[in-house]
Enzyme design. Structure first.
Site, PDB file in Angstrom:
ATOM      1  N   ARG A  67       0.808  -1.225   0.000  1.00 17.12           N
ATOM      2  CA  ARG A  67       0.000   0.000   0.000  1.00 17.12           C
ATOM      3  C   ARG A  67       0.841   1.276   0.000  1.00 17.12           C
ATOM      4  O   ARG A  67       0.322   2.367  -0.225  1.00 17.12           O
ATOM      5  CB  ARG A  67      -1.031  -0.052   1.134  1.00 17.12           C
ATOM      6  CG  ARG A  67      -2.156  -1.044   0.814  1.00 17.12           C
ATOM      7  CD  ARG A  67      -3.104  -1.231   1.975  1.00 17.12           C
ATOM      8  NE  ARG A  67      -2.451  -1.781   3.140  1.00 17.12           N
ATOM      9  CZ  ARG A  67      -2.165  -3.082   3.313  1.00 17.12           C
ATOM     10  NH1 ARG A  67      -2.498  -3.953   2.386  1.00 17.12           N
ATOM     11  NH2 ARG A  67      -1.547  -3.494   4.392  1.00 17.12           N
ATOM     12  N   GLU A 104       2.973  -6.805  12.518  1.00 17.75           N
ATOM     13  CA  GLU A 104       1.953  -6.965  13.570  1.00 17.75           C
ATOM     14  C   GLU A 104       1.364  -8.368  13.487  1.00 17.75           C
ATOM     15  O   GLU A 104       1.030  -8.975  14.485  1.00 17.75           O
ATOM     16  CB  GLU A 104       0.840  -5.917  13.391  1.00 17.75           C
ATOM     17  CG  GLU A 104      -0.139  -5.892  14.549  1.00 17.75           C
ATOM     18  CD  GLU A 104      -1.428  -5.150  14.214  1.00 17.75           C
ATOM     19  OE1 GLU A 104      -1.556  -4.633  13.102  1.00 17.75           O
ATOM     20  OE2 GLU A 104      -2.298  -5.133  15.091  1.00 17.75           O
TER      21      GLU A 104
HETATM   22  P1  AMP Z   1       4.506  -2.821  11.049  1.00 19.49           P
HETATM   23  O1  AMP Z   1       5.730  -3.388  10.412  1.00 19.49           O
HETATM   24  O2  AMP Z   1       4.080  -3.619  12.241  1.00 19.49           O
HETATM   25  O3  AMP Z   1       4.648  -1.346  11.346  1.00 19.49           O
HETATM   26  O4  AMP Z   1       3.323  -3.002  10.015  1.00 19.49           O
HETATM   27  C1  AMP Z   1       3.127  -2.080   8.996  1.00 19.49           C
HETATM   28  C2  AMP Z   1       2.816  -2.750   7.689  1.00 19.49           C
HETATM   29  O5  AMP Z   1       1.795  -3.722   7.827  1.00 19.49           O
HETATM   30  C3  AMP Z   1       2.302  -1.745   6.687  1.00 19.49           C
HETATM   31  O6  AMP Z   1       2.768  -2.111   5.391  1.00 19.49           O
HETATM   32  C4  AMP Z   1       0.804  -1.841   6.797  1.00 19.49           C
HETATM   33  O7  AMP Z   1       0.182  -1.635   5.545  1.00 19.49           O
HETATM   34  C5  AMP Z   1       0.566  -3.262   7.321  1.00 19.49           C
HETATM   35  N1  AMP Z   1      -0.355  -3.313   8.460  1.00 19.49           N
HETATM   36  C6  AMP Z   1      -0.057  -3.704   9.722  1.00 19.49           C
HETATM   37  N2  AMP Z   1      -1.113  -3.671  10.513  1.00 19.49           N
HETATM   38  C7  AMP Z   1      -2.132  -3.242   9.759  1.00 19.49           C
HETATM   39  C8  AMP Z   1      -3.518  -2.990  10.008  1.00 19.49           C
HETATM   40  N3  AMP Z   1      -4.056  -3.167  11.224  1.00 19.49           N
HETATM   41  N4  AMP Z   1      -4.266  -2.524   8.990  1.00 19.49           N
HETATM   42  C9  AMP Z   1      -3.730  -2.324   7.753  1.00 19.49           C
HETATM   43  N5  AMP Z   1      -2.459  -2.548   7.458  1.00 19.49           N
HETATM   44  C10 AMP Z   1      -1.664  -3.015   8.435  1.00 19.49           C
END
Ligand code: AMP
Length: 180
Positions: A67, A104
């Site tokens: 995204r 996550e």
């Molecule tokens: P992080 O590495 O934990 O900061 O996760 C960020 C990445 O995971 C980004 O590319 C987001 O698009 C995706 N992402 C993680 N959690 C979500 C969520 N709850 N909703 C949408 N996208 C998420």
């Protein structure tokens, strides 16, 4: 980002759909497709993302799969910069550098083309959302290994409770439109 008024934030938030239990149970997915589909919020988001970097020297915007590819090239155009995709393993066709990170909802790796940028290039990292910060931090590693300088972070929203910002290098300017 303090310049964004509460009413604008409210408008953008209204276009982010919460999808429970996607992609797996317990995760509330923040879906930006309604924000993209509305010409007004599409333009507002594009303009707000570019605002903090208008007077900065940016050579590249690095967008994170997938995204980060939606607004990334638009942000690059606005900043008179190039766009570089950072992708999931096996997607980039030429020689790549790889780095593993925690998400996550699981673990993954990211890749960048080895010849994507020149040493000393100023790079802004962009994604739609920061959760734990693991993805953005992996991108920092990749860019720094290639000799690039990360000069800013750009996100549409942050999941406050996961405190992703605190996992990023504090000295790099951080810009995020919405905190949810
Ligand atoms: P992080 O590495 O934990 O900061 O996760 C960020 C990445 O995971 C980004 O590319 C987001 O698009 C995706 N992402 C993680 N959690 C979500 C969520 N709850 N909703 C949408 N996208 C998420």
């Amino acid at each position: 980002m303090e310049v964004t008024t509460e009413s604008i934030k409210h408008k953008l938030l209204g276009k982010i759909r919460n999808v429970p239990d996607f992609p797996k149970p317990g995760i509330q997915f923040k879906d930006i497709t309604p924000l993209l589909a509305d010409a007004d919020t599409l333009e507002i988001t594009s303009n707000i993302l570019a605002e903090p970097f208008k007077s900065a020297e940016v050579d590249y915007v690095v967008g994170l799969e997938s995204r980060g590819f939606l607004f990334g090239p638009d942000l690059a155009l606005k900043l008179n910069a190039g766009f570089i995709p950072v992708r999931k393993p096996g997607k980039l066709p030429a020689e790549t550098l790889s780095h593993s990170y925690e998400l996550e909802y699981g673990t993954d790796s990211l890749e960048i083309h080895k010849d994507a940028l020149q040493k000393g290039a100023n790079v802004v990292i962009h994604d739609d959302l920061i959760a734990t910060g693991g993805t953005a931090l992996a991108a920092v590693e990749l860019i720094q290994k290639l000799g690039g300088k990360v000069t800013g972070f750009s996100f549409i929203m942050e999941l406050k409770f996961l405190k992703g910002k605190s996992n990023l290098p504090a000295e790099i300017p951080y810009h995020c439109i919405l905190s949810v």
